[in-house]
Scaffold this motif. Structure first.
Motif, PDB file in Angstrom:
ATOM      1  N   GLU A  10      19.532 -13.670  53.212  1.00 30.21           N
ATOM      2  CA  GLU A  10      18.875 -14.157  52.001  1.00 30.21           C
ATOM      3  C   GLU A  10      19.450 -13.430  50.781  1.00 30.21           C
ATOM      4  O   GLU A  10      18.791 -12.577  50.174  1.00 30.21           O
ATOM      5  CB  GLU A  10      17.365 -13.955  52.092  1.00 30.21           C
ATOM      6  CG  GLU A  10      16.618 -14.752  51.055  1.00 30.21           C
ATOM      7  CD  GLU A  10      15.120 -14.829  51.329  1.00 30.21           C
ATOM      8  OE1 GLU A  10      14.417 -15.426  50.494  1.00 30.21           O
ATOM      9  OE2 GLU A  10      14.666 -14.305  52.356  1.00 30.21           O
ATOM     10  N   PRO A  11      20.689 -13.737  50.395  1.00 35.34           N
ATOM     11  CA  PRO A  11      21.356 -13.000  49.311  1.00 35.34           C
ATOM     12  C   PRO A  11      20.730 -13.210  47.933  1.00 35.34           C
ATOM     13  O   PRO A  11      20.977 -12.418  47.025  1.00 35.34           O
ATOM     14  CB  PRO A  11      22.788 -13.547  49.350  1.00 35.34           C
ATOM     15  CG  PRO A  11      22.663 -14.901  49.980  1.00 35.34           C
ATOM     16  CD  PRO A  11      21.559 -14.771  50.978  1.00 35.34           C
ATOM     17  N   HIS A  12      19.942 -14.263  47.771  1.00 33.53           N
ATOM     18  CA  HIS A  12      19.318 -14.529  46.471  1.00 33.53           C
ATOM     19  C   HIS A  12      17.834 -14.160  46.472  1.00 33.53           C
ATOM     20  O   HIS A  12      17.065 -14.712  45.685  1.00 33.53           O
ATOM     21  CB  HIS A  12      19.494 -16.006  46.109  1.00 33.53           C
ATOM     22  CG  HIS A  12      20.921 -16.459  46.082  1.00 33.53           C
ATOM     23  ND1 HIS A  12      21.854 -15.954  45.201  1.00 33.53           N
ATOM     24  CD2 HIS A  12      21.589 -17.355  46.862  1.00 33.53           C
ATOM     25  CE1 HIS A  12      23.022 -16.527  45.419  1.00 33.53           C
ATOM     26  NE2 HIS A  12      22.897 -17.374  46.428  1.00 33.53           N
ATOM     27  N   LEU A  13      17.443 -13.219  47.321  1.00 42.64           N
ATOM     28  CA  LEU A  13      16.046 -12.832  47.424  1.00 42.64           C
ATOM     29  C   LEU A  13      15.507 -12.307  46.102  1.00 42.64           C
ATOM     30  O   LEU A  13      14.400 -12.659  45.687  1.00 42.64           O
ATOM     31  CB  LEU A  13      15.884 -11.779  48.526  1.00 42.64           C
ATOM     32  CG  LEU A  13      14.483 -11.217  48.761  1.00 42.64           C
ATOM     33  CD1 LEU A  13      14.236 -10.997  50.253  1.00 42.64           C
ATOM     34  CD2 LEU A  13      14.301  -9.887  48.026  1.00 42.64           C
ATOM     35  N   GLU A  14      16.262 -11.460  45.424  1.00 43.99           N
ATOM     36  CA  GLU A  14      15.786 -10.891  44.166  1.00 43.99           C
ATOM     37  C   GLU A  14      15.595 -11.979  43.112  1.00 43.99           C
ATOM     38  O   GLU A  14      14.587 -11.984  42.388  1.00 43.99           O
ATOM     39  CB  GLU A  14      16.762  -9.829  43.668  1.00 43.99           C
ATOM     40  CG  GLU A  14      16.804  -8.587  44.546  1.00 43.99           C
ATOM     41  CD  GLU A  14      17.722  -7.515  43.989  1.00 43.99           C
ATOM     42  OE1 GLU A  14      18.299  -7.734  42.895  1.00 43.99           O
ATOM     43  OE2 GLU A  14      17.869  -6.459  44.614  1.00 43.99           O
ATOM     44  N   ALA A  15      16.540 -12.912  43.019  1.00 47.11           N
ATOM     45  CA  ALA A  15      16.420 -14.008  42.050  1.00 47.11           C
ATOM     46  C   ALA A  15      15.233 -14.899  42.394  1.00 47.11           C
ATOM     47  O   ALA A  15      14.509 -15.363  41.508  1.00 47.11           O
ATOM     48  CB  ALA A  15      17.709 -14.824  42.026  1.00 47.11           C
ATOM     49  N   ARG A  16      15.003 -15.130  43.681  1.00 43.32           N
ATOM     50  CA  ARG A  16      13.870 -15.967  44.106  1.00 43.32           C
ATOM     51  C   ARG A  16      12.550 -15.321  43.736  1.00 43.32           C
ATOM     52  O   ARG A  16      11.635 -15.989  43.230  1.00 43.32           O
ATOM     53  CB  ARG A  16      13.935 -16.203  45.616  1.00 43.32           C
ATOM     54  CG  ARG A  16      12.738 -16.954  46.178  1.00 43.32           C
ATOM     55  CD  ARG A  16      12.895 -17.248  47.654  1.00 43.32           C
ATOM     56  NE  ARG A  16      12.972 -16.067  48.467  1.00 43.32           N
ATOM     57  CZ  ARG A  16      11.912 -15.351  48.845  1.00 43.32           C
ATOM     58  NH1 ARG A  16      10.693 -15.702  48.440  1.00 43.32           N
ATOM     59  NH2 ARG A  16      12.060 -14.291  49.612  1.00 43.32           N
ATOM     60  N   LYS A  17      12.435 -14.021  43.962  1.00 49.51           N
ATOM     61  CA  LYS A  17      11.191 -13.333  43.636  1.00 49.51           C
ATOM     62  C   LYS A  17      10.972 -13.260  42.131  1.00 49.51           C
ATOM     63  O   LYS A  17       9.835 -13.380  41.645  1.00 49.51           O
ATOM     64  CB  LYS A  17      11.187 -11.934  44.245  1.00 49.51           C
ATOM     65  CG  LYS A  17      11.096 -11.958  45.768  1.00 49.51           C
ATOM     66  CD  LYS A  17      10.791 -10.603  46.352  1.00 49.51           C
ATOM     67  CE  LYS A  17      10.572 -10.710  47.863  1.00 49.51           C
ATOM     68  NZ  LYS A  17      10.129  -9.444  48.454  1.00 49.51           N
TER      69      LYS A  17
END
Length: 300
Positions: A264-271
């Motif tokens: 999940e490389p875009h976890l920070e952007a998703r959160k």
């Protein structure tokens, strides 16, 4: 705002109560069986957990080092490219470092005359697989094909092997608590749960003596307690240069975090997006409430 917060707390409380109620409806033997499968895997504290979670770049860099020096000998990551290591929200490698990492590997390419030649890796190349195909992988690994680790942190979970009738309890509990780190918890437990010997007197579910099959290894976190993969890592096996502990515990935490980022490389952007949406909905709800008060005040 306070009304919405109260509603959210009430919903979470209701979900938790539902989980407890469903658990009470399950026969005692079922609950005991689920507890037996679950007791070896503890929930860990991760920097990327929770609403404000984020990846620790130093940990991701150490995790990549563990993967490269230990895991990459058997497991590929075909969905990951070297350039991903420099993207925002990831390990934070520089472009020069990524080029150097990619250049350590050779890839097949076509020359002008159509012949196959070798060239150094580029940032755009995917991680190189240790085997040409699954048959070669099975031959080298005593018939077992090591899984690709690209999304292993999302494909595995703490209760992956629990009885189907316990799944609803798991879903309700995870919704109520916001738990999403089952994959890293499982990987960490797996890497730290190897034992040299089977405990004396251990029996199977049928009451028969537990016997470890030929070529298998005893692991208390793996379903069935038998795993084909030998213990992959030991204390001091990977050298860290940032002062972090060089232990199996630290190695397993670092590589688990790295595999979570890979999945999940875009976890920070998703959160971050989710937090903005929540703020927007709270403000919208407040404005709608005030508008309702103004409009209906004329009626009263």
């Amino acid at each position: 705002m306070f009304g919405i917060k109260g509603s959210i707390l009430a919903l979470r409380g209701g979900l938790t109560a539902a989980a407890v109620a469903m658990a009470l409806l399950v026969p005692a033997g079922t609950a005991a069986a689920a507890e037996a499968m679950d007791h070896q895997i503890e929930h860990q504290d991760w920097s990327f957990a929770g609403l404000f979670g984020h990846f620790d770049k130093a940990q991701l860099q150490r995790g990549y080092k563990v993967y490269k020096e230990v895991c990459a000998g058997c497991h590929g990551m075909r969905l990951l490219s070297f350039r991903n290591l420099a993207e925002p929200g990831g390990p934070g490698f520089t472009e020069e470092a990524v080029k150097a990492l990619a250049a350590e590997y050779e890839y097949d390419d076509l020359a002008d005359d159509g012949s196959v030649v070798k060239r150094p890796g580029r940032p755009s190349d995917h991680f190189k697989s240790p085997f040409a195909n699954s048959k070669e992988a099975a031959t080298v690994n005593n018939g077992a094909v090591p899984p690709d680790l690209s999304v292993i942190a999302k494909a595995r979970s703490v209760h992956a092997e629990m009885p189907f009738y316990m799944e609803p309890v798991k879903w309700v509990r995870e919704i109520a608590t916001g738990y999403q780190e089952g994959g890293p918890d499982y990987i960490h437990a797996l890497l730290t749960s190897y034992h040299d010997e089977v405990p004396a007197g251990m029996t199977t579910a049928e009451g028969k003596p537990f016997v470890l099959a030929d070529g298998m290894n005893f692991n208390t976190a793996f379903p069935g307690f038998q795993i084909a993969m030998p213990k992959p890592i030991s204390d001091g096996q990977v050298e860290y240069t940032d002062g972090a502990a060089q232990t199996v515990e630290q190695y397993s935490r670092d590589v688990s975090a790295f595999l979570m980022w890979a999945a999940e490389p875009h976890l920070e952007a998703r959160k971050a997006l989710g937090l903005r949406v929540l703020i927007y909905l709270i403000i919208l709800a407040a404005l709608l409430f005030l508008a309702k008060r103004v409009i209906w005040s004329r009626v009263h």
